[in-house]
Write a protein that holds these residues in place. Structure first.
Motif, PDB file in Angstrom:
ATOM      1  N   ASP A   1      -2.236  -0.280  -3.094  1.00 46.91           N
ATOM      2  CA  ASP A   1      -3.340   0.623  -2.776  1.00 46.91           C
ATOM      3  C   ASP A   1      -2.828   2.038  -2.956  1.00 46.91           C
ATOM      4  O   ASP A   1      -1.695   2.348  -2.569  1.00 46.91           O
ATOM      5  N   PHE A   2      -3.676   2.886  -3.527  1.00 46.27           N
ATOM      6  CA  PHE A   2      -3.334   4.285  -3.739  1.00 46.27           C
ATOM      7  C   PHE A   2      -4.120   5.157  -2.762  1.00 46.27           C
ATOM      8  O   PHE A   2      -5.240   4.818  -2.384  1.00 46.27           O
ATOM      9  N   PRO A   3      -3.551   6.316  -2.400  1.00 43.72           N
ATOM     10  CA  PRO A   3      -4.320   7.257  -1.583  1.00 43.72           C
ATOM     11  C   PRO A   3      -5.562   7.729  -2.340  1.00 43.72           C
ATOM     12  O   PRO A   3      -5.587   7.736  -3.571  1.00 43.72           O
ATOM     13  N   ASN A   4      -6.575   8.132  -1.611  1.00 44.15           N
ATOM     14  CA  ASN A   4      -7.809   8.630  -2.238  1.00 44.15           C
ATOM     15  C   ASN A   4      -7.630   9.994  -2.875  1.00 44.15           C
ATOM     16  O   ASN A   4      -8.307  10.319  -3.846  1.00 44.15           O
ATOM     17  N   ASN A   5      -6.724  10.807  -2.313  1.00 41.90           N
ATOM     18  CA  ASN A   5      -6.556  12.169  -2.791  1.00 41.90           C
ATOM     19  C   ASN A   5      -5.202  12.371  -3.445  1.00 41.90           C
ATOM     20  O   ASN A   5      -4.186  11.888  -2.950  1.00 41.90           O
ATOM     21  N   LYS A   6      -5.211  13.120  -4.533  1.00 37.34           N
ATOM     22  CA  LYS A   6      -3.976  13.476  -5.232  1.00 37.34           C
ATOM     23  C   LYS A   6      -3.176  14.437  -4.357  1.00 37.34           C
ATOM     24  O   LYS A   6      -3.712  15.429  -3.861  1.00 37.34           O
TER      25      LYS A   6
ATOM     26  N   SER B   1       0.857  -1.181   0.000  1.00 42.56           N
ATOM     27  CA  SER B   1       0.000   0.000   0.000  1.00 42.56           C
ATOM     28  C   SER B   1       0.894   1.232   0.000  1.00 42.56           C
ATOM     29  O   SER B   1       1.825   1.316   0.800  1.00 42.56           O
ATOM     30  N   HIS B   2       0.614   2.168  -0.878  1.00 47.29           N
ATOM     31  CA  HIS B   2       1.351   3.433  -0.877  1.00 47.29           C
ATOM     32  C   HIS B   2       0.691   4.480   0.013  1.00 47.29           C
ATOM     33  O   HIS B   2       1.242   5.557   0.196  1.00 47.29           O
ATOM     34  N   VAL B   3      -0.447   4.162   0.578  1.00 41.28           N
ATOM     35  CA  VAL B   3      -1.133   5.094   1.476  1.00 41.28           C
ATOM     36  C   VAL B   3      -0.212   5.517   2.631  1.00 41.28           C
ATOM     37  O   VAL B   3      -0.086   6.713   2.927  1.00 41.28           O
ATOM     38  N   PRO B   4       0.504   4.580   3.311  1.00 42.90           N
ATOM     39  CA  PRO B   4       1.386   4.990   4.409  1.00 42.90           C
ATOM     40  C   PRO B   4       2.516   5.926   3.974  1.00 42.90           C
ATOM     41  O   PRO B   4       2.951   6.769   4.754  1.00 42.90           O
ATOM     42  N   VAL B   5       2.983   5.793   2.742  1.00 41.43           N
ATOM     43  CA  VAL B   5       4.058   6.658   2.247  1.00 41.43           C
ATOM     44  C   VAL B   5       3.585   8.111   2.236  1.00 41.43           C
ATOM     45  O   VAL B   5       4.251   9.006   2.750  1.00 41.43           O
ATOM     46  N   PHE B   6       2.417   8.335   1.665  1.00 38.48           N
ATOM     47  CA  PHE B   6       1.908   9.701   1.562  1.00 38.48           C
ATOM     48  C   PHE B   6       1.489  10.251   2.930  1.00 38.48           C
ATOM     49  O   PHE B   6       1.634  11.449   3.189  1.00 38.48           O
ATOM     50  N   LYS B   7       1.033   9.367   3.812  1.00 43.88           N
ATOM     51  CA  LYS B   7       0.738   9.797   5.197  1.00 43.88           C
ATOM     52  C   LYS B   7       2.016  10.218   5.912  1.00 43.88           C
ATOM     53  O   LYS B   7       2.029  11.194   6.658  1.00 43.88           O
ATOM     54  N   GLU B   8       3.084   9.477   5.706  1.00 46.89           N
ATOM     55  CA  GLU B   8       4.370   9.792   6.337  1.00 46.89           C
ATOM     56  C   GLU B   8       4.903  11.135   5.843  1.00 46.89           C
ATOM     57  O   GLU B   8       5.439  11.931   6.622  1.00 46.89           O
ATOM     58  N   ILE B   9       4.762  11.398   4.565  1.00 47.99           N
ATOM     59  CA  ILE B   9       5.197  12.684   4.009  1.00 47.99           C
ATOM     60  C   ILE B   9       4.426  13.824   4.670  1.00 47.99           C
ATOM     61  O   ILE B   9       5.014  14.835   5.072  1.00 47.99           O
ATOM     62  N   ARG B  10       3.109  13.645   4.806  1.00 48.90           N
ATOM     63  CA  ARG B  10       2.284  14.668   5.473  1.00 48.90           C
ATOM     64  C   ARG B  10       2.671  14.823   6.940  1.00 48.90           C
ATOM     65  O   ARG B  10       2.804  15.933   7.445  1.00 48.90           O
TER      66      ARG B  10
ATOM     67  N   PRO C   1      -4.231   6.593 -10.280  1.00 46.51           N
ATOM     68  CA  PRO C   1      -5.199   7.677 -10.075  1.00 46.51           C
ATOM     69  C   PRO C   1      -4.592   9.071 -10.213  1.00 46.51           C
ATOM     70  O   PRO C   1      -5.308  10.056 -10.384  1.00 46.51           O
ATOM     71  N   PHE C   2      -3.273   9.168 -10.134  1.00 45.40           N
ATOM     72  CA  PHE C   2      -2.576  10.446 -10.293  1.00 45.40           C
ATOM     73  C   PHE C   2      -1.122  10.161 -10.587  1.00 45.40           C
ATOM     74  O   PHE C   2      -0.637   9.057 -10.391  1.00 45.40           O
ATOM     75  N   GLY C   3      -0.420  11.159 -11.077  1.00 47.46           N
ATOM     76  CA  GLY C   3       0.992  11.004 -11.370  1.00 47.46           C
ATOM     77  C   GLY C   3       1.224  10.431 -12.742  1.00 47.46           C
ATOM     78  O   GLY C   3       0.313  10.264 -13.550  1.00 47.46           O
ATOM     79  N   ARG C   4       2.480  10.104 -12.993  1.00 45.75           N
ATOM     80  CA  ARG C   4       2.895   9.605 -14.302  1.00 45.75           C
ATOM     81  C   ARG C   4       3.653   8.289 -14.131  1.00 45.75           C
ATOM     82  O   ARG C   4       4.518   8.184 -13.262  1.00 45.75           O
ATOM     83  N   VAL C   5       3.342   7.318 -14.962  1.00 48.55           N
ATOM     84  CA  VAL C   5       4.017   6.021 -14.945  1.00 48.55           C
ATOM     85  C   VAL C   5       5.214   6.063 -15.886  1.00 48.55           C
ATOM     86  O   VAL C   5       5.093   6.489 -17.036  1.00 48.55           O
ATOM     87  N   ILE C   6       6.361   5.617 -15.393  1.00 49.06           N
ATOM     88  CA  ILE C   6       7.567   5.478 -16.200  1.00 49.06           C
ATOM     89  C   ILE C   6       8.004   4.020 -16.097  1.00 49.06           C
ATOM     90  O   ILE C   6       8.223   3.513 -15.003  1.00 49.06           O
ATOM     91  N   VAL C   7       8.109   3.358 -17.242  1.00 51.25           N
ATOM     92  CA  VAL C   7       8.489   1.946 -17.263  1.00 51.25           C
ATOM     93  C   VAL C   7      10.005   1.842 -17.381  1.00 51.25           C
ATOM     94  O   VAL C   7      10.616   2.407 -18.293  1.00 51.25           O
TER      95      VAL C   7
END
Length: 111
Positions: free
Chosen positions: A77-82, A50-59, A102-108
């Protein structure tokens, strides 16, 4: 191993960059200053991402990054908000869950 190689490549290309590396599966395991990456011997995690904890940690740390680069296969899992900053999703060429985010850009990654 590929992700660590990519991080080290980015560090060589941007030697003055400041930042942090987080390892995360369902929770954040470590937060490492980019400058100390050469000393890291082990990353935690595996399974159930889940990437949700990553964005929570940044906040939580009140960081205002210029960009966040997420190394992932997109089975996450992605966060609900961009977030209010750019996000790049760096994914392996083989074995990734497509490029729908849901947001951002994918780079392969080509390696």
């Amino acid at each position: 191993n590929n992700f660590v190689s990519e991080i080290k490549g980015l560090m060589a290309y941007f030697p003055r960059a400041k930042g942090w590396v987080m390892d995360c599966d369902a929770s954040v395991g470590q937060v490492i200053e980019l400058e100390k990456m050469k000393q890291v011997k082990h990353f935690y995690g595996g399974g159930g991402t889940s990437h949700v904890p990553v964005f929570k940690e940044i906040r939580k740390r009140e960081w205002n990054p210029k960009v966040v680069v997420c190394f992932t296969d997109l089975y996450t899992d992605f966060p609900n908000n961009k977030p209010p900053y750019p996000v790049l999703w760096l994914v392996p060429k083989q074995n990734h869950a497509g490029d729908k985010v849901p947001f951002g850009r994918v780079i392969v990654m080509q390696s």
